[in-house]
Design a protein around this motif. Structure first.
Motif, PDB file in Angstrom:
ATOM      1  N   PHE A  12      -6.428 -28.756   6.562  1.00 24.95           N
ATOM      2  CA  PHE A  12      -7.038 -28.561   5.250  1.00 24.95           C
ATOM      3  C   PHE A  12      -5.932 -28.294   4.248  1.00 24.95           C
ATOM      4  O   PHE A  12      -5.125 -27.382   4.443  1.00 24.95           O
ATOM      5  CB  PHE A  12      -8.013 -27.374   5.278  1.00 24.95           C
ATOM      6  N   THR A  13      -5.881 -29.078   3.159  1.00 26.56           N
ATOM      7  CA  THR A  13      -4.814 -28.951   2.180  1.00 26.56           C
ATOM      8  C   THR A  13      -5.388 -28.912   0.771  1.00 26.56           C
ATOM      9  O   THR A  13      -6.292 -29.683   0.440  1.00 26.56           O
ATOM     10  CB  THR A  13      -3.823 -30.131   2.299  1.00 26.56           C
ATOM     11  N   ALA A  14      -4.833 -28.008  -0.047  1.00 25.18           N
ATOM     12  CA  ALA A  14      -5.187 -27.903  -1.468  1.00 25.18           C
ATOM     13  C   ALA A  14      -3.944 -27.473  -2.245  1.00 25.18           C
ATOM     14  O   ALA A  14      -3.137 -26.686  -1.746  1.00 25.18           O
ATOM     15  CB  ALA A  14      -6.308 -26.885  -1.663  1.00 25.18           C
ATOM     16  N   PRO A  15      -3.776 -27.984  -3.471  1.00 20.98           N
ATOM     17  CA  PRO A  15      -2.585 -27.643  -4.256  1.00 20.98           C
ATOM     18  C   PRO A  15      -2.711 -26.270  -4.913  1.00 20.98           C
ATOM     19  O   PRO A  15      -3.808 -25.751  -5.104  1.00 20.98           O
ATOM     20  CB  PRO A  15      -2.560 -28.733  -5.322  1.00 20.98           C
ATOM     21  N   TYR A  16      -1.550 -25.699  -5.244  1.00 19.41           N
ATOM     22  CA  TYR A  16      -1.529 -24.492  -6.067  1.00 19.41           C
ATOM     23  C   TYR A  16      -1.457 -24.863  -7.541  1.00 19.41           C
ATOM     24  O   TYR A  16      -2.261 -24.437  -8.339  1.00 19.41           O
ATOM     25  CB  TYR A  16      -0.324 -23.610  -5.715  1.00 19.41           C
ATOM     26  N   THR A  17      -0.455 -25.662  -7.901  1.00 22.38           N
ATOM     27  CA  THR A  17      -0.248 -26.070  -9.289  1.00 22.38           C
ATOM     28  C   THR A  17       0.261 -27.502  -9.307  1.00 22.38           C
ATOM     29  O   THR A  17       0.394 -28.140  -8.266  1.00 22.38           O
ATOM     30  CB  THR A  17       0.805 -25.178  -9.988  1.00 22.38           C
ATOM     31  N   GLN A  18       0.623 -27.965 -10.483  1.00 26.92           N
ATOM     32  CA  GLN A  18       1.149 -29.316 -10.624  1.00 26.92           C
ATOM     33  C   GLN A  18       2.618 -29.400 -10.238  1.00 26.92           C
ATOM     34  O   GLN A  18       3.267 -30.394 -10.479  1.00 26.92           O
ATOM     35  CB  GLN A  18       0.976 -29.808 -12.058  1.00 26.92           C
ATOM     36  N   SER A  19       3.117 -28.399  -9.602  1.00 27.96           N
ATOM     37  CA  SER A  19       4.525 -28.330  -9.242  1.00 27.96           C
ATOM     38  C   SER A  19       4.912 -29.402  -8.236  1.00 27.96           C
ATOM     39  O   SER A  19       4.130 -29.805  -7.392  1.00 27.96           O
ATOM     40  CB  SER A  19       4.818 -26.945  -8.644  1.00 27.96           C
ATOM     41  N   SER A  20       6.133 -29.872  -8.356  1.00 30.14           N
ATOM     42  CA  SER A  20       6.702 -30.740  -7.319  1.00 30.14           C
ATOM     43  C   SER A  20       7.999 -30.080  -6.890  1.00 30.14           C
ATOM     44  O   SER A  20       9.011 -30.166  -7.552  1.00 30.14           O
ATOM     45  CB  SER A  20       6.949 -32.153  -7.840  1.00 30.14           C
ATOM     46  N   SER A  21       7.922 -29.361  -5.795  1.00 28.63           N
ATOM     47  CA  SER A  21       9.035 -28.557  -5.316  1.00 28.63           C
ATOM     48  C   SER A  21       9.407 -28.970  -3.900  1.00 28.63           C
ATOM     49  O   SER A  21       8.562 -29.431  -3.142  1.00 28.63           O
ATOM     50  CB  SER A  21       8.621 -27.082  -5.345  1.00 28.63           C
ATOM     51  N   PRO A  22      10.661 -28.793  -3.537  1.00 32.17           N
ATOM     52  CA  PRO A  22      11.062 -29.129  -2.160  1.00 32.17           C
ATOM     53  C   PRO A  22      10.492 -28.172  -1.120  1.00 32.17           C
ATOM     54  O   PRO A  22      10.729 -28.344   0.064  1.00 32.17           O
ATOM     55  CB  PRO A  22      12.585 -29.044  -2.214  1.00 32.17           C
ATOM     56  N   THR A  23       9.703 -27.170  -1.532  1.00 31.96           N
ATOM     57  CA  THR A  23       9.150 -26.216  -0.571  1.00 31.96           C
ATOM     58  C   THR A  23       7.863 -26.714   0.081  1.00 31.96           C
ATOM     59  O   THR A  23       7.314 -26.041   0.931  1.00 31.96           O
ATOM     60  CB  THR A  23       8.865 -24.860  -1.242  1.00 31.96           C
ATOM     61  N   ALA A  24       7.363 -27.873  -0.311  1.00 35.12           N
ATOM     62  CA  ALA A  24       6.123 -28.394   0.271  1.00 35.12           C
ATOM     63  C   ALA A  24       6.330 -28.708   1.742  1.00 35.12           C
ATOM     64  O   ALA A  24       7.339 -29.291   2.126  1.00 35.12           O
ATOM     65  CB  ALA A  24       5.675 -29.647  -0.469  1.00 35.12           C
ATOM     66  N   SER A  25       5.367 -28.311   2.567  1.00 34.25           N
ATOM     67  CA  SER A  25       5.489 -28.587   4.001  1.00 34.25           C
ATOM     68  C   SER A  25       5.118 -30.031   4.327  1.00 34.25           C
ATOM     69  O   SER A  25       5.505 -30.550   5.359  1.00 34.25           O
ATOM     70  CB  SER A  25       4.624 -27.624   4.806  1.00 34.25           C
ATOM     71  N   ILE A  26       4.366 -30.673   3.451  1.00 36.43           N
ATOM     72  CA  ILE A  26       4.050 -32.094   3.593  1.00 36.43           C
ATOM     73  C   ILE A  26       4.842 -32.801   2.492  1.00 36.43           C
ATOM     74  O   ILE A  26       4.449 -32.783   1.329  1.00 36.43           O
ATOM     75  CB  ILE A  26       2.538 -32.364   3.442  1.00 36.43           C
ATOM     76  N   PRO A  27       5.972 -33.406   2.841  1.00 32.69           N
ATOM     77  CA  PRO A  27       6.860 -33.975   1.820  1.00 32.69           C
ATOM     78  C   PRO A  27       6.203 -35.023   0.926  1.00 32.69           C
ATOM     79  O   PRO A  27       6.580 -35.187  -0.222  1.00 32.69           O
ATOM     80  CB  PRO A  27       7.994 -34.606   2.626  1.00 32.69           C
ATOM     81  N   THR A  28       5.198 -35.716   1.435  1.00 31.59           N
ATOM     82  CA  THR A  28       4.549 -36.770   0.659  1.00 31.59           C
ATOM     83  C   THR A  28       3.397 -36.238  -0.195  1.00 31.59           C
ATOM     84  O   THR A  28       2.771 -37.011  -0.922  1.00 31.59           O
ATOM     85  CB  THR A  28       4.008 -37.861   1.593  1.00 31.59           C
ATOM     86  N   PHE A  29       3.100 -34.935  -0.113  1.00 31.44           N
ATOM     87  CA  PHE A  29       1.992 -34.389  -0.893  1.00 31.44           C
ATOM     88  C   PHE A  29       2.285 -34.537  -2.375  1.00 31.44           C
ATOM     89  O   PHE A  29       3.378 -34.246  -2.848  1.00 31.44           O
ATOM     90  CB  PHE A  29       1.732 -32.916  -0.550  1.00 31.44           C
ATOM     91  N   ASN A  30       1.274 -34.988  -3.113  1.00 29.03           N
ATOM     92  CA  ASN A  30       1.430 -35.234  -4.535  1.00 29.03           C
ATOM     93  C   ASN A  30       0.213 -34.682  -5.273  1.00 29.03           C
ATOM     94  O   ASN A  30      -0.922 -35.046  -4.938  1.00 29.03           O
ATOM     95  CB  ASN A  30       1.587 -36.747  -4.752  1.00 29.03           C
ATOM     96  N   TYR A  31       0.457 -33.845  -6.274  1.00 25.85           N
ATOM     97  CA  TYR A  31      -0.634 -33.216  -7.016  1.00 25.85           C
ATOM     98  C   TYR A  31      -1.529 -34.251  -7.685  1.00 25.85           C
ATOM     99  O   TYR A  31      -2.754 -34.145  -7.645  1.00 25.85           O
ATOM    100  CB  TYR A  31      -0.079 -32.247  -8.057  1.00 25.85           C
ATOM    101  N   GLU A  32      -0.933 -35.265  -8.312  1.00 24.25           N
ATOM    102  CA  GLU A  32      -1.716 -36.274  -9.020  1.00 24.25           C
ATOM    103  C   GLU A  32      -2.609 -37.056  -8.063  1.00 24.25           C
ATOM    104  O   GLU A  32      -3.758 -37.350  -8.383  1.00 24.25           O
ATOM    105  CB  GLU A  32      -0.804 -37.234  -9.809  1.00 24.25           C
ATOM    106  N   SER A  33      -2.091 -37.388  -6.894  1.00 22.79           N
ATOM    107  CA  SER A  33      -2.906 -38.096  -5.890  1.00 22.79           C
ATOM    108  C   SER A  33      -4.067 -37.228  -5.434  1.00 22.79           C
ATOM    109  O   SER A  33      -5.196 -37.704  -5.298  1.00 22.79           O
ATOM    110  CB  SER A  33      -2.057 -38.492  -4.682  1.00 22.79           C
TER     111      SER A  33
END
Length: 138
Positions: free
Chosen positions: A88-109
């Motif tokens: 289960f995945t949900a974003p926090y903010t529109q941030s694009s940071s290298p700390t994401a555990s799923i490198p391909t995760f994209n807020y806009e998508s």
């Protein structure tokens, strides 16, 4: 062909049971699935959604990536039952940071997916075996 009102060119079609179905190329669309690896759900609130599924299905949480683990981009929680995992995945903010555990995760998508579908399955991962080895490219 639909039946015409005046009865001319009338053809009737009768539904057949699946027992009479014949493939023209048997098993051409088959591949050997070993197992489902995981099913990924995109949601608005990963923490509460994963808890609901965990309690409702009796699947314990086995992994997480969120603020507590240094992920400032999204929250992800993994539930497991045997070999099957729900993510289960949900974003926090529109941030694009290298700390994401799923490198391909994209807020806009994620935002586009949620506005189109709402809560839903984003991906299904299968582990499978090729029936025949690939032909080498020369």
């Amino acid at each position: 062909m639909a039946n015409q009102v005046d009865g001319s060119h009338e053809k009737s079609f009768k539904l057949q049971s699946f027992h009479k179905f014949v493939r023209s190329n048997p098993k051409s669309d088959k591949f050997k699935v070993k197992r489902f690896h995981h099913i990924e759900f995109w949601c608005g609130d990963a923490s509460n959604t994963s808890l609901l599924f965990s309690k409702g299905l009796g699947m314990p949480t086995v992994a997480k990536s969120d603020h507590s683990t240094g992920n400032l981009v999204h929250a992800s929680y993994v539930l497991r039952s045997g070999d099957l995992r729900f993510l289960f995945t949900a974003p926090y903010t529109q941030s694009s940071s290298p700390t994401a555990s799923i490198p391909t995760f994209n807020y806009e998508s994620h935002s586009s997916f949620m506005s189109t579908h709402g809560f839903g399955v984003r991906a299904i991962a299968l582990e499978w075996t090729m029936l025949s080895p690939p032909t080498p490219l020369v």
